[in-house]
Scaffold this motif. Sequence first.
Motif, PDB file in Angstrom:
ATOM      1  N   VAL A 117       0.953  -1.348  -0.177  1.00 38.07           N
ATOM      2  CA  VAL A 117       0.136  -0.179  -0.326  1.00 38.07           C
ATOM      3  C   VAL A 117       1.074   1.305  -0.072  1.00 38.07           C
ATOM      4  O   VAL A 117       1.956   1.079   1.001  1.00 38.07           O
ATOM      5  CB  VAL A 117      -0.843   0.263   1.099  1.00 38.07           C
ATOM      6  CG1 VAL A 117      -1.912   1.169   1.547  1.00 38.07           C
ATOM      7  CG2 VAL A 117      -1.554  -1.439   1.748  1.00 38.07           C
ATOM      8  N   GLU A 118       0.318   2.491  -0.651  1.00 38.71           N
ATOM      9  CA  GLU A 118       1.519   3.661  -0.792  1.00 38.71           C
ATOM     10  C   GLU A 118       0.835   4.909  -0.679  1.00 38.71           C
ATOM     11  O   GLU A 118      -0.701   4.411  -1.003  1.00 38.71           O
ATOM     12  CB  GLU A 118       1.770   3.417  -2.300  1.00 38.71           C
ATOM     13  CG  GLU A 118       3.059   2.426  -2.394  1.00 38.71           C
ATOM     14  CD  GLU A 118       4.005   2.439  -3.895  1.00 38.71           C
ATOM     15  OE1 GLU A 118       3.270   3.374  -4.992  1.00 38.71           O
ATOM     16  OE2 GLU A 118       4.717   1.541  -4.245  1.00 38.71           O
ATOM     17  N   GLY A 119       1.260   5.649  -0.281  1.00 35.59           N
ATOM     18  CA  GLY A 119       0.225   7.216  -0.189  1.00 35.59           C
ATOM     19  C   GLY A 119       0.687   7.285   1.204  1.00 35.59           C
ATOM     20  O   GLY A 119       1.881   7.377   1.670  1.00 35.59           O
ATOM     21  N   ARG A 120       0.033   8.407   2.112  1.00 35.32           N
ATOM     22  CA  ARG A 120       0.457   8.260   3.139  1.00 35.32           C
ATOM     23  C   ARG A 120      -0.439   7.339   4.275  1.00 35.32           C
ATOM     24  O   ARG A 120      -1.396   7.511   4.957  1.00 35.32           O
ATOM     25  CB  ARG A 120      -0.668   9.803   3.907  1.00 35.32           C
ATOM     26  CG  ARG A 120      -0.150  10.504   4.994  1.00 35.32           C
ATOM     27  CD  ARG A 120      -0.563  11.376   5.431  1.00 35.32           C
ATOM     28  NE  ARG A 120      -2.235  11.235   5.430  1.00 35.32           N
ATOM     29  CZ  ARG A 120      -3.384  12.201   5.406  1.00 35.32           C
ATOM     30  NH1 ARG A 120      -2.435  13.488   6.285  1.00 35.32           N
ATOM     31  NH2 ARG A 120      -4.205  12.847   5.770  1.00 35.32           N
ATOM     32  N   ASP A 145      10.576   2.628   1.316  1.00 40.41           N
ATOM     33  CA  ASP A 145      10.441   3.600   0.138  1.00 40.41           C
ATOM     34  C   ASP A 145       9.138   4.892   1.121  1.00 40.41           C
ATOM     35  O   ASP A 145       8.223   5.160   0.358  1.00 40.41           O
ATOM     36  CB  ASP A 145       9.908   2.938  -0.905  1.00 40.41           C
ATOM     37  CG  ASP A 145       8.986   1.898  -0.840  1.00 40.41           C
ATOM     38  OD1 ASP A 145       8.468   1.924   0.258  1.00 40.41           O
ATOM     39  OD2 ASP A 145       8.648   1.527  -1.947  1.00 40.41           O
ATOM     40  N   GLY A 146       8.007   4.119   2.023  1.00 41.68           N
ATOM     41  CA  GLY A 146       7.215   5.164   2.696  1.00 41.68           C
ATOM     42  C   GLY A 146       6.009   4.058   2.405  1.00 41.68           C
ATOM     43  O   GLY A 146       4.669   4.647   2.851  1.00 41.68           O
ATOM     44  N   ALA A 147       6.071   2.868   1.956  1.00 39.84           N
ATOM     45  CA  ALA A 147       5.015   1.924   1.921  1.00 39.84           C
ATOM     46  C   ALA A 147       5.020   1.277   2.952  1.00 39.84           C
ATOM     47  O   ALA A 147       5.762   1.592   4.038  1.00 39.84           O
ATOM     48  CB  ALA A 147       5.081   1.402   0.314  1.00 39.84           C
TER      49      ALA A 147
END
Length: 90
Positions: A10-13, A41-43
């Motif tokens: 899941v990517e996003g905030r 990477d923030g995911a």
Amino acid sequence: MAKQCLKIRVEGRVQGVFFRKQTQQRAVQLGLTGYAKNLQDGAVEVIACGEDAALEQLASFVRQGPPGSQVFSSDTLIFDYQSYSGFEIL
């Protein structure tokens, strides 16, 4: 009923908004095992294993995201059932 596993990226905030904790709570309610972890990477990566109907419910929850999050995209991979003990946050 058939058991299988899902891997959802899941990517996003999705970091710093209790995404993993709320995913864990929902997975436990649904009787699923696996884990949720932050990626560099923030995911967020979610591995969930259990009954098909419960997996569909969790996947829907993860794709929408809990309050405070904002999901931009998600990728799902289905794979053979594996046994995990509980649902952990890594």
